[in-house]
Design an enzyme around this catalytic site. Structure first.
Site, PDB file in Angstrom:
ATOM      1  N   ASN A 106     -34.278  26.578 -90.279  1.00  0.00           N
ATOM      2  CA  ASN A 106     -35.306  25.682 -89.405  1.00  0.00           C
ATOM      3  C   ASN A 106     -36.345  26.638 -88.256  1.00  0.00           C
ATOM      4  OD1 ASN A 106     -33.454  25.266 -87.746  1.00  0.00           O
ATOM      5  ND2 ASN A 106     -34.200  24.052 -86.762  1.00  0.00           N
ATOM      6  N   CYS A 108     -36.714  19.941 -82.737  1.00  0.00           N
ATOM      7  CA  CYS A 108     -35.547  19.193 -83.672  1.00  0.00           C
ATOM      8  C   CYS A 108     -35.183  18.437 -81.762  1.00  0.00           C
ATOM      9  CB  CYS A 108     -34.933  19.148 -83.917  1.00  0.00           C
ATOM     10  SG  CYS A 108     -34.627  19.339 -85.272  1.00  0.00           S
ATOM     11  N   GLN A 163     -33.389  21.675 -94.147  1.00  0.00           N
ATOM     12  CA  GLN A 163     -34.647  21.977 -95.111  1.00  0.00           C
ATOM     13  C   GLN A 163     -34.264  22.786 -96.210  1.00  0.00           C
ATOM     14  OE1 GLN A 163     -36.909  22.287 -92.697  1.00  0.00           O
ATOM     15  NE2 GLN A 163     -36.643  21.710 -90.837  1.00  0.00           N
ATOM     16  N   THR A 190     -21.292  -1.110 -91.032  1.00  0.00           N
ATOM     17  CA  THR A 190     -22.397  -1.360 -92.219  1.00  0.00           C
ATOM     18  C   THR A 190     -23.480  -0.781 -93.118  1.00  0.00           C
ATOM     19  OG1 THR A 190     -21.454  -3.685 -91.937  1.00  0.00           O
ATOM     20  CG2 THR A 190     -23.457  -3.177 -93.223  1.00  0.00           C
ATOM     21  N   HIS A 231     -35.654  12.266 -93.276  1.00  0.00           N
ATOM     22  CA  HIS A 231     -36.920  12.678 -92.647  1.00  0.00           C
ATOM     23  C   HIS A 231     -37.266  14.370 -93.400  1.00  0.00           C
ATOM     24  CE1 HIS A 231     -36.362  14.573 -88.823  1.00  0.00           C
ATOM     25  NE2 HIS A 231     -35.157  14.215 -89.181  1.00  0.00           N
TER      26      HIS A 231
HETATM   27  N1  PLP Z   1     -30.254  20.962 -89.798  1.00  0.00           N
HETATM   28  C1  PLP Z   1     -31.332  21.583 -89.474  1.00  0.00           C
HETATM   29  C2  PLP Z   1     -31.718  22.790 -89.895  1.00  0.00           C
HETATM   30  C3  PLP Z   1     -32.700  20.942 -89.011  1.00  0.00           C
HETATM   31  O1  PLP Z   1     -33.799  21.039 -89.162  1.00  0.00           O
HETATM   32  C4  PLP Z   1     -32.699  19.961 -88.339  1.00  0.00           C
HETATM   33  C5  PLP Z   1     -33.700  19.024 -88.240  1.00  0.00           C
HETATM   34  O2  PLP Z   1     -34.382  19.455 -87.764  1.00  0.00           O
HETATM   35  C6  PLP Z   1     -31.148  19.283 -88.325  1.00  0.00           C
HETATM   36  C7  PLP Z   1     -29.924  19.916 -88.749  1.00  0.00           C
HETATM   37  C8  PLP Z   1     -31.057  17.710 -88.175  1.00  0.00           C
HETATM   38  O3  PLP Z   1     -31.720  17.188 -88.508  1.00  0.00           O
HETATM   39  P1  PLP Z   1     -31.774  15.552 -88.328  1.00  0.00           P
HETATM   40  O4  PLP Z   1     -32.477  15.324 -88.044  1.00  0.00           O
HETATM   41  O5  PLP Z   1     -31.212  14.442 -89.378  1.00  0.00           O
HETATM   42  O6  PLP Z   1     -30.109  15.322 -87.076  1.00  0.00           O
END
Ligand code: PLP
Length: 412
Positions: free
Chosen positions: A181, A361, A209, A267, A231
């Site tokens: 990412n 993140c 990703q 749920t 998302h």
């Molecule tokens: N793994 C990777 C490679 C990501 O880029 C991300 C979020 O940027 C995640 C996991 C986590 O995703 P989430 O936002 O659905 O927790």
């Protein structure tokens, strides 16, 4: 003021058709676990969404387990293997924190409370001794190998095979992400899957990703577990799934009702699930043309950066236009002067531009990137991650390059 969103690896704009699909199902308010007609109506929506997602990935619908996020799905599977007799873990230091921290909580950036949000002291793993003890005790029996990686962020596949060979008779679990990412490098999950099969190891890949951006026939790859986050491809936040080839390998994660075959109680988030299925359908219906368009934006971005900012470089292989080597929607720029990154981000933000300093993140505050730290010796030059989507335009790329150039010269 013009605003330009170039942080699509962090999250994406909701597609209007996804919003419509979600809005139309808000009227269905029965609980999918109820037996009456309201419940059955919700259950049909839920199971149709599961079937559509499974069809896109060429797998059986029983292999898809809805979660709140890719983070949850990664945690589920790693906690699962820790409680399920796995003795040996093979991974890399380039993985996302939602993989690294559950494997080895003392790894980079394990922060329990974010001081910027709760306005209290920064608290890390050390601040919770009983939690730390329980966590580490559970992991006592596990040995972890972090594979060697090159300066481009590429996994050393020989190291992987050697380690698998040495642990052939141990219960081994391999966790290697499909695309990174931060720097976008793509791993050869077909090769990794074949090696894992050859040596009898379980293979988990963080595909957060790539699902929604790359054609993935999960039937074609020896992958046991992977994850999705809606998302990341113009779907809603707070919804994702875990794919598990053999659900017999799975232990319950959230105890409660019988949802998700009693493995994850609670749920179901019907509108989120409908939105995720719709977003996935739209992504795969338009994959080829969206990909070509976004690659043309990436080409423009790289060319204009090189032509306008002397000494500009790209982290890892993110300067590559080959979508099989690197994410086609991401460029990680190495700024050629040692200006403060927070000032640069602020300056760009004032000009209406949203980009990321590294991985957003876990952000809010700028931490040193564990990925860049692994692949680079020198972190004095700041880096910017620019990530594109189908909604960006060439004019936005031009504006970004001009703004970056002027911001650097002001901060020098
Ligand atoms: N793994 C990777 C490679 C990501 O880029 C991300 C979020 O940027 C995640 C996991 C986590 O995703 P989430 O936002 O659905 O927790």
């Amino acid at each position: 003021m013009k605003t330009i969103y170039l942080d699509n690896a962090s999250s994406t704009q909701l597609d209007k058709k996804v919003l419509e699909a979600m809005t139309s199902c808000f009227g269905v308010y029965g609980n999918p676990s109820s037996l009456h007609s309201y419940g059955r109506e919700a259950k049909i929506l839920l199971e149709n969404a599961r079937k559509n997602i499974a069809n896109i990935l060429h797998v059986d619908k029983q292999t898809i387990f809805f979660t709140s996020s890719a983070t949850e799905a990664n945690n589920w599977i790693i906690n699962n293997i820790i409680n399920n007799g796995v003795k040996y873990v093979i991974t890399s230091k380039l993985e996302h924190p939602s993989v690294l921290n559950p494997i080895e909580p003392s790894m980079e950036g394990f922060l329990i409370k974010d001081s910027s949000i709760h306005n209290n002291e920064k608290q890390d793993f050390e601040s919770f001794p009983s939690f730390k003890e329980e966590y580490l005790t559970k992991r006592n029996h596990i040995h972890t190998t972090y594979l060697n990686t090159t300066a481009l962020g590429i996994i050393d596949y020989n190291h992987l095979e050697d380690t698998l060979r040495k642990n052939k008779r141990n219960n081994t679990f391999v966790s290697l992400m499909h695309a990174n990412n931060e720097i976008g490098n793509i791993s050869d999950i077909k090769l990794i899957g074949d090696l894992c099969k050859k040596y009898g190891a379980l293979f988990h890949s963080d595909t957060a990703q790539t699902i929604g951006h790359y054609d993935l026939n999960l039937n074609d790859v020896n992958i046991d577990f992977c994850v999705c986050s809606a998302h990341k491809f113009h779907g809603p936040k707070g919804i994702g799934f875990l794919y598990a080839r053999e659900s017999t390998n799975l232990l319950p994660y959230i105890l409660g009702g019988k949802q998700e075959t009693a493995l994850r109680g609670g749920t179901e988030n019907i509108s989120g699930i409908i939105g995720m299925a719709k977003a996935l359908e739209i992504s795969y219906d338009n994959l080829k043309q969206d990909r070509e368009y976004i690659i043309s934006l990436k080409y423009n971005l790289i060319t204009k950066l090189k032509n306008n900012i002397e000494g500009i470089e790209f982290n890892g292989s993110s300067g590559s236009l080959n979508p099989d080597k690197n994410l086609y929607n991401l460029v990680n720029i190495k700024i050629p002067t040692s200006i403060p990154i927070d000032m640069l981000l602020l300056k760009l933000d004032m000009l209406g531009i949203a980009v990321s300093a590294g991985s957003a993140c876990s952000s809010g505050t700028i931490n040193e990137s564990h990925v860049l730290k692994t692949i680079r010796n020198d972190l004095t030059m700041p880096s910017l991650r620019v990530s594109l989507s189908k909604y960006n335009t060439i004019e936005e790329i031009d504006y970004f390059v001009t703004s970056l150039k002027s911001s650097i010269s002001i901060l020098l």
